[in-house]
Write a protein that holds these residues in place. Structure first.
Motif, PDB file in Angstrom:
ATOM      1  N   UNK A 263       0.856  -1.185   0.000  1.00  0.00           N
ATOM      2  CA  UNK A 263       0.000   0.000   0.000  1.00  0.00           C
ATOM      3  C   UNK A 263       0.897   1.241   0.000  1.00  0.00           C
ATOM      4  N   UNK A 264       0.581   2.230  -0.829  1.00  0.00           N
ATOM      5  CA  UNK A 264       1.506   3.357  -1.017  1.00  0.00           C
ATOM      6  C   UNK A 264       1.304   4.507  -0.040  1.00  0.00           C
ATOM      7  N   UNK A 265       0.893   4.210   1.185  1.00  0.00           N
ATOM      8  CA  UNK A 265       0.667   5.285   2.150  1.00  0.00           C
ATOM      9  C   UNK A 265       1.966   6.037   2.425  1.00  0.00           C
ATOM     10  N   UNK A 266       1.864   7.346   2.527  1.00  0.00           N
ATOM     11  CA  UNK A 266       3.030   8.170   2.839  1.00  0.00           C
ATOM     12  C   UNK A 266       3.399   8.035   4.313  1.00  0.00           C
ATOM     13  N   UNK A 267       4.624   8.412   4.622  1.00  0.00           N
ATOM     14  CA  UNK A 267       5.057   8.439   6.019  1.00  0.00           C
ATOM     15  C   UNK A 267       4.195   9.410   6.819  1.00  0.00           C
ATOM     16  N   UNK A 268       3.751  10.490   6.191  1.00  0.00           N
ATOM     17  CA  UNK A 268       2.894  11.463   6.886  1.00  0.00           C
ATOM     18  C   UNK A 268       1.604  10.810   7.365  1.00  0.00           C
ATOM     19  N   UNK A 269       0.972  10.000   6.525  1.00  0.00           N
ATOM     20  CA  UNK A 269      -0.250   9.303   6.926  1.00  0.00           C
ATOM     21  C   UNK A 269       0.033   8.254   7.996  1.00  0.00           C
ATOM     22  N   UNK A 270       1.148   7.549   7.852  1.00  0.00           N
ATOM     23  CA  UNK A 270       1.494   6.531   8.848  1.00  0.00           C
ATOM     24  C   UNK A 270       1.739   7.169  10.214  1.00  0.00           C
ATOM     25  N   UNK A 271       2.328   8.352  10.223  1.00  0.00           N
ATOM     26  CA  UNK A 271       2.537   9.053  11.502  1.00  0.00           C
ATOM     27  C   UNK A 271       1.200   9.441  12.133  1.00  0.00           C
ATOM     28  N   UNK A 272       0.257   9.854  11.310  1.00  0.00           N
ATOM     29  CA  UNK A 272      -1.065  10.189  11.844  1.00  0.00           C
ATOM     30  C   UNK A 272      -1.755   8.956  12.410  1.00  0.00           C
ATOM     31  N   UNK A 273      -1.622   7.824  11.733  1.00  0.00           N
ATOM     32  CA  UNK A 273      -2.212   6.582  12.235  1.00  0.00           C
ATOM     33  C   UNK A 273      -1.574   6.183  13.557  1.00  0.00           C
ATOM     34  N   UNK A 274      -0.259   6.350  13.657  1.00  0.00           N
ATOM     35  CA  UNK A 274       0.438   6.016  14.891  1.00  0.00           C
ATOM     36  C   UNK A 274       0.009   6.946  16.026  1.00  0.00           C
ATOM     37  N   UNK A 275      -0.142   8.239  15.706  1.00  0.00           N
ATOM     38  CA  UNK A 275      -0.598   9.181  16.731  1.00  0.00           C
ATOM     39  C   UNK A 275      -2.001   8.815  17.211  1.00  0.00           C
ATOM     40  N   UNK A 276      -2.880   8.501  16.277  1.00  0.00           N
ATOM     41  CA  UNK A 276      -4.255   8.151  16.649  1.00  0.00           C
ATOM     42  C   UNK A 276      -4.276   6.912  17.551  1.00  0.00           C
ATOM     43  N   UNK A 277      -3.452   5.927  17.222  1.00  0.00           N
ATOM     44  CA  UNK A 277      -3.386   4.712  18.040  1.00  0.00           C
ATOM     45  C   UNK A 277      -2.853   5.024  19.430  1.00  0.00           C
ATOM     46  N   UNK A 278      -1.837   5.887  19.513  1.00  0.00           N
ATOM     47  CA  UNK A 278      -1.266   6.254  20.814  1.00  0.00           C
ATOM     48  C   UNK A 278      -2.278   7.013  21.661  1.00  0.00           C
ATOM     49  N   UNK A 279      -3.037   7.860  21.037  1.00  0.00           N
ATOM     50  CA  UNK A 279      -4.023   8.666  21.767  1.00  0.00           C
ATOM     51  C   UNK A 279      -5.193   7.816  22.245  1.00  0.00           C
ATOM     52  N   UNK A 280      -5.730   6.996  21.370  1.00  0.00           N
ATOM     53  CA  UNK A 280      -6.991   6.300  21.642  1.00  0.00           C
ATOM     54  C   UNK A 280      -6.823   4.920  22.242  1.00  0.00           C
TER      55      UNK A 280
END
Length: 361
Positions: A263-280
């Motif tokens: 999947x061609x997700x950018x590092x920027x999107x992956x960082x947002x996913x990681x932040x969301x997981x850390x928060x929630x």
């Protein structure tokens, strides 16, 4: 069947006050007297930490038994030295950690300053691969799913005596290291090794061991090392993370062999996913790894199980993984347990004491 090994970092704490104790050298000295323990336990950057590594295992029941045994042995070694062990990814109580002795650790302290004084504890999962080419193909394809493992393992809601509002604050603190975090698609082992060499050549990193990608090729073993998880409060959660990690590696390998592109997700999107997981954690919404859009955590965990279902079914792990995920969603991960303990007792010291008990249960 692919083998799996787990490295866990445990917090050394006073059994009465719950405060971290800088006693890893003394614990390791006791471990060195026993030939078997001398190979299992290792020092880490901070002297309030004790690390152990399991042997590679094919069966998840065997892996779980070894994690429990190592935790109990760590507690036995600490007993009599004025400390015990807790599987906590951050210290709930205030701490000013001590840097270990040795040229490497002193270089890190001088180079990175305050970042080197952040006491965080993780769980690293090693899954065997046949070659560097296979390993890099795996790294490229598991990238979007790693945030789900972070949410499952989240076990660090408290920092320096206060609630952070995060489920995995450890993962946010860890991002302060210059080489930490998600990676772009490498495409080949040659590209991966060239990138690592270029990073070391900058002089910002001491050596290859300081390339802290979310998933990387191990320097010591023929494995992919997945590094996103908090150390888990319960050994059963660590086993679940390892089970899902092996499923991800096997699924990614099959995709690679079938010619399926990452999947061609950018590092920027992956960082947002990681932040969301850390928060929630598992209490709210996560970003779905395929679409990078918000969905309830339960639905995203179910998507992960569906993604690795075929691989887990072939190893006989699918039913256990489903049951473990369902129980975790009902009862909560370590972050939820810690907050519920705090709400019930009103004392972070009591939180630590109960987590000590659960660590060794």
């Amino acid at each position: 069947m692919r083998t799996v090994g787990v490295e866990e970092e445990l917090l050394l704490v006073d059994p009465e006050t719950g405060e971290p104790r800088a006693l890893s050298a003394a614990v390791l000295a006791r471990a060195a007297l026993d030939e078997a323990d001398g190979e299992v336990f290792e020092k880490e950057l901070h002297t309030e930490m004790l690390e152990f590594a399991t042997h590679p295992q094919s069966g998840m029941a065997d892996l779980g038994a070894e994690i429990v045994r190592c935790r109990k042995e760590a507690a036995r070694l600490a007993e009599g030295l004025g400390c015990t062990v807790a599987a906590l990814a951050t210290s709930p109580l205030p701490v000013q950690p001590s840097i270990g002795v040795g040229r490497r650790y002193q270089w890190m302290a001088e180079q990175y300053g305050i970042t080197s004084r952040d006491l965080v504890l993780g769980c690293h999962v090693h899954v065997s691969v046949e070659s560097d080419a296979e390993g890099v193909a795996v790294i490229d394809r598991i990238r979007p799913w790693l945030s789900v493992l972070s949410a499952i393992s989240a076990n660090s809601p408290f920092w320096q005596g206060g609630d952070t509002t995060y489920s995995s604050y450890r993962s946010r603190v860890w991002q302060r290291w210059p080489s930490a975090g998600p990676t772009e698609v490498f495409g080949s082992a040659e590209c991966y090794h060239r990138r690592v060499a270029d990073m070391v050549a900058t002089g910002v990193l001491l050596d290859e061991a300081m390339v802290y990608f979310d998933a990387r090729l191990s320097r010591r073993y023929p494995t992919v090392e997945i590094r996103v998880a908090d150390v888990c409060l319960h050994a059963s959660t660590a086993v679940l993370v390892a089970t899902l990690a092996r499923g991800l590696v096997e699924t990614a390998t099959r995709e690679w062999r079938a010619g399926q592109e990452p999947l061609p997700h950018s590092v920027s999107l992956l960082r947002l996913a990681a932040w969301r997981a850390a928060r929630s954690g598992l209490t709210e919404e996560l970003l779905h790894p395929a679409t990078m859009r918000r969905m309830p955590a339960e639905a995203v965990v179910r998507a992960l199980l569906d993604h690795v279902g075929e691989a887990l079914a072939e190893t006989g792990d699918l039913d256990c993984a489903r049951e473990a995920c369902a129980e975790l969603l009902r009862s909560g991960n370590g972050a939820r347990v810690q907050r519920e303990l705090m709400e019930r007792t009103g004392s972070l010291r009591e939180v630590v004491r109960e987590c000590v008990r659960r660590t060794q249960a």
